[in-house]
Design an enzyme around this catalytic site. Structure first.
Site, PDB file in Angstrom:
ATOM      1  N   ARG A 140       0.812  -1.349   0.007  1.00 48.04           N
ATOM      2  CA  ARG A 140      -0.077   0.012   0.090  1.00 48.04           C
ATOM      3  C   ARG A 140       0.842   1.218   0.032  1.00 48.04           C
ATOM      4  O   ARG A 140       1.980   1.250  -0.604  1.00 48.04           O
ATOM      5  CB  ARG A 140      -0.923  -0.135   1.255  1.00 48.04           C
ATOM      6  CG  ARG A 140      -2.151  -0.920   0.877  1.00 48.04           C
ATOM      7  CD  ARG A 140      -3.200  -0.983   1.799  1.00 48.04           C
ATOM      8  NE  ARG A 140      -4.375  -1.648   1.488  1.00 48.04           N
ATOM      9  CZ  ARG A 140      -5.612  -1.817   2.089  1.00 48.04           C
ATOM     10  NH1 ARG A 140      -5.675  -1.100   3.263  1.00 48.04           N
ATOM     11  NH2 ARG A 140      -6.531  -2.225   1.375  1.00 48.04           N
ATOM     12  N   SER A 141       0.574   2.157   0.865  1.00 43.72           N
ATOM     13  CA  SER A 141       1.302   3.683   0.615  1.00 43.72           C
ATOM     14  C   SER A 141       2.523   3.638   1.083  1.00 43.72           C
ATOM     15  O   SER A 141       3.546   4.277   1.014  1.00 43.72           O
ATOM     16  CB  SER A 141       0.583   4.617   1.359  1.00 43.72           C
ATOM     17  OG  SER A 141      -0.457   4.892   0.255  1.00 43.72           O
ATOM     18  N   ALA A 142       3.272   2.398   1.858  1.00 43.13           N
ATOM     19  CA  ALA A 142       4.613   2.128   2.098  1.00 43.13           C
ATOM     20  C   ALA A 142       5.464   2.223   0.721  1.00 43.13           C
ATOM     21  O   ALA A 142       6.695   2.502   0.586  1.00 43.13           O
ATOM     22  CB  ALA A 142       4.997   0.982   2.872  1.00 43.13           C
ATOM     23  N   THR A 143       4.702   2.156  -0.437  1.00 44.28           N
ATOM     24  CA  THR A 143       5.194   2.142  -1.661  1.00 44.28           C
ATOM     25  C   THR A 143       5.713   3.379  -2.046  1.00 44.28           C
ATOM     26  O   THR A 143       6.664   3.560  -2.688  1.00 44.28           O
ATOM     27  CB  THR A 143       4.139   1.838  -2.596  1.00 44.28           C
ATOM     28  OG1 THR A 143       3.472   0.604  -2.617  1.00 44.28           O
ATOM     29  CG2 THR A 143       4.647   1.790  -4.028  1.00 44.28           C
ATOM     30  N   LYS A 144       5.149   4.468  -1.200  1.00 48.47           N
ATOM     31  CA  LYS A 144       5.612   5.867  -1.690  1.00 48.47           C
ATOM     32  C   LYS A 144       7.051   6.290  -1.533  1.00 48.47           C
ATOM     33  O   LYS A 144       7.825   6.910  -2.297  1.00 48.47           O
ATOM     34  CB  LYS A 144       4.569   6.815  -1.202  1.00 48.47           C
ATOM     35  CG  LYS A 144       3.024   7.067  -1.650  1.00 48.47           C
ATOM     36  CD  LYS A 144       2.402   7.997  -0.952  1.00 48.47           C
ATOM     37  CE  LYS A 144       0.997   8.237  -1.579  1.00 48.47           C
ATOM     38  NZ  LYS A 144       0.041   7.151  -1.280  1.00 48.47           N
TER      39      LYS A 144
END
Length: 393
Positions: free
Chosen positions: A72-76
């Site tokens: 999820r937003s740890a992808t950023k």
């Protein structure tokens, strides 16, 4: 999960992290997860446990040391490394207008939007005027074209608000225009492969058999209320429940919500939330940003490291409706997302995951889970592990 069978290793002095991980499984409703900590590039915690499918825990394979999961937003944090490395190489100017690389973007009053505004959530484009279907969101062209046409919700550079989905589409298009390469390809060739990381923007076919499935799981009573530790006049839940709010529209940029376990969606590699990897590889990635790996060159020069984690946005967040802190592409330690110290930088993922680096201690931390909670920035399971790491340091 009573009687959790935790596998892996902890170095002497880091036993409290294992204890906290066990309590996550036995008391905080954890389903399947991994946690990894490195200190000066040396692994000191590498643990995993649970099931790869929260909805079918008795028949699904157990989580192993090689299980990967959507971040999820740890992808950023992964995607953010690409423009920083391009800037470091002289291929991208973070202070240039986005329109310098992407001429169509100049429309609708966006001529002065800078590349750094995209990284710091200051571009004024957290939501789409018209939401995209999962298919449109995955085709690589529809989202950038829609954002290029759209007017900003506020004067760019004057305020900040979390861009949950559009962050990735905006940065990926700038990367493509500046280099002719996708963010996924750059990450694979320039970062993951040289460092031996199981990290991808988009799940490759060869790793599909190793991927855990995501599922929503309820929080036990004792763990509720752990998200966003500042209580604003209007709660995030209230803002999210209002279909006209910027919060709701930002998180609903893809409508209907995609099936995150569908093969096509997993393979699409959404650059804001569609990364896959192991906790071990995430921790090694952040160690590489710090330049602490004994067996590999540093990714960021000292100047780039300072640039990435210097505060760009601080104060009321127009989307998350609490006070947040952002550097260039990375969330910074603060009440909304506590890490180890004031200098920590990284990114949480909605539902539970968290990864970051702490330059002062030389520590890199990563936690991944397939049990999705309603938390956006500060999951109680991740925070229990962070507190344990802090105790050990």
């Amino acid at each position: 999960m009573a009687g959790a069978d935790v596998r892996g290793t902890v170095a002497e002095g880091y036993e409290p992290v294992r204890d906290a991980f066990v309590r996550n499984l036995t008391e905080r409703g954890e389903t399947g997860a991994a946690v990894a900590v490195q200190r000066d590039g040396r692994p000191v915690v590498d643990l995993w446990a649970g099931t790869t499918d929260p909805e079918h825990p008795h028949t699904a394979p157990e989580w192993t040391q090689d299980t990967v999961v959507m971040l999820r937003s740890a992808t950023k944090g992964l995607t953010a490394a690409v423009p920083h490395l391009l800037h470091q190489r002289g291929q991208l100017d973070l202070d240039a207008p986005v329109g310098h690389y992407w001429p169509e973007f100049k429309a609708a009053g966006k001529e002065r939007v800078l590349v750094r505004h995209l990284l710091s959530h200051r571009a004024g484009l957290p939501a789409l005027d018209t939401p995209l279907t999962p298919e449109q969101a995955s085709d690589g062209a529809t989202a950038p074209a829609a954002l290029a046409r759209q007017a900003p919700a506020w004067q760019p550079g004057t305020a900040h608000g979390y861009h949950p989905h559009t962050y990735g589409w905006l940065l990926a298009e700038v990367i493509r225009r500046a280099t002719g390469r996708t963010a996924a390809r750059f990450l694979a060739r320039e970062i993951a492969e040289p460092l031996g990381l199981d990290l991808w923007l988009g799940l490759p076919d060869a790793a599909r058999h190793r991927a855990a499935r995501l599922a929503p799981v309820p929080a036990p009573e004792a763990a509720r209320g752990g998200d966003l530790r500042i209580r604003p006049k209007r709660s995030l839940a209230e803002a999210y429940g209002d279909p006209e709010s910027l919060t709701n529209r930002a998180f609903s940029a893809i409508t209907p919500p995609p099936d995150e376990n569908a093969p096509d969606y997993r393979a699409a590699g959404h650059p804001a939330a569609g990364g896959f990897g192991t906790a071990r590889s995430l921790a090694r990635f952040y160690s590489a940003l710090l330049g602490r790996l004994p067996d590999a060159p540093r990714l960021f020069t000292p100047a780039t490291l300072t640039q990435a984690r210097s505060q760009e946005s601080y104060g009321p967040d127009r989307v998350l409706v609490v006070t947040t802190r952002f550097g260039l592409g990375y969330m910074l330690h603060g009440p909304a997302s506590p890490m180890l110290s004031a200098g920590s930088f990284g990114h949480p993922g909605r539902g539970g995951s968290l990864a970051f680096a702490d330059p002062e201690s030389g520590a890199a931390f990563a936690y991944t889970t397939n049990g999705m909670r309603k938390s956006v920035t500060s999951d109680p399971r991740a925070q229990a592990l962070v507190r344990a790491v802090r105790e050990c340091l």
